[in-house]
Write a protein that holds these residues in place. Structure first.
Motif, PDB file in Angstrom:
ATOM      1  N   ARG A  30      -6.835 -18.798 -14.640  1.00 53.40           N
ATOM      2  CA  ARG A  30      -6.633 -19.976 -15.506  1.00 53.40           C
ATOM      3  C   ARG A  30      -5.362 -20.737 -15.150  1.00 53.40           C
ATOM      4  NH1 ARG A  30      -8.374 -16.615 -20.151  1.00 53.40           N
ATOM      5  NH2 ARG A  30      -6.165 -16.359 -20.541  1.00 53.40           N
ATOM      6  N   THR A  31      -4.396 -20.072 -14.514  1.00 46.40           N
ATOM      7  CA  THR A  31      -3.167 -20.792 -14.143  1.00 46.40           C
ATOM      8  C   THR A  31      -3.440 -21.858 -13.093  1.00 46.40           C
ATOM      9  OG1 THR A  31      -2.501 -19.189 -12.440  1.00 46.40           O
ATOM     10  CG2 THR A  31      -1.690 -18.804 -14.682  1.00 46.40           C
ATOM     11  N   TYR A  32      -4.540 -21.710 -12.341  1.00 51.00           N
ATOM     12  CA  TYR A  32      -4.895 -22.732 -11.355  1.00 51.00           C
ATOM     13  C   TYR A  32      -5.324 -24.032 -12.021  1.00 51.00           C
ATOM     14  CZ  TYR A  32      -4.785 -19.493  -7.423  1.00 51.00           C
ATOM     15  OH  TYR A  32      -4.384 -18.607  -6.455  1.00 51.00           O
ATOM     16  N   ASP A  33      -5.872 -23.937 -13.226  1.00 52.64           N
ATOM     17  CA  ASP A  33      -6.416 -25.102 -13.907  1.00 52.64           C
ATOM     18  C   ASP A  33      -5.388 -25.870 -14.727  1.00 52.64           C
ATOM     19  OD1 ASP A  33      -8.910 -24.401 -12.885  1.00 52.64           O
ATOM     20  OD2 ASP A  33      -9.387 -23.165 -14.631  1.00 52.64           O
ATOM     21  N   ASP A  34      -4.215 -25.308 -14.926  1.00 47.62           N
ATOM     22  CA  ASP A  34      -3.187 -25.937 -15.747  1.00 47.62           C
ATOM     23  C   ASP A  34      -2.121 -26.536 -14.839  1.00 47.62           C
ATOM     24  OD1 ASP A  34      -0.982 -26.501 -17.431  1.00 47.62           O
ATOM     25  OD2 ASP A  34      -1.644 -24.977 -18.853  1.00 47.62           O
ATOM     26  N   PRO A  35      -1.868 -27.843 -14.935  1.00 46.38           N
ATOM     27  CA  PRO A  35      -0.888 -28.465 -14.050  1.00 46.38           C
ATOM     28  C   PRO A  35       0.559 -27.984 -14.286  1.00 46.38           C
ATOM     29  CG  PRO A  35      -1.633 -30.017 -15.703  1.00 46.38           C
ATOM     30  CD  PRO A  35      -2.482 -28.792 -15.846  1.00 46.38           C
TER      31      PRO A  35
END
Length: 80
Positions: A30-35
């Protein structure tokens, strides 16, 4: 808490513990999806090793194992 996810939040290193590898891997993904977040790595506190192979869509190619290990161990010391 056995697995430690290491990531940056607004360029500040952060670590968060999880009981299962599935939860930890999902959170890291999920950290990939949060700028505002950027993944650094995953650490197994029981084995004292950095886990380098992730799910197919969550591969950390430029992971610094020493950095992951150091930040995860600092997190463990802080919560213990």
């Amino acid at each position: 808490m056995r697995y430690i996810v290491v990531f940056t939040l607004f360029a500040i290193p952060v670590a968060k513990g999880f009981a299962s590898i599935r939860e930890a891997a999902n959170y890291l993904e999920r950290t990939y999806d949060d700028p505002d977040l950027s993944p650094i790595g995953l650490y197994d506190a029981l084995g004292a090793v950095v886990i380098s192979d992730q799910q197919d869509n969550c591969i950390l190619t430029d992971m610094d194992e020493c950095k992951v290990s150091r930040l995860a161990q600092l997190y463990i010391e802080r919560i213990a």
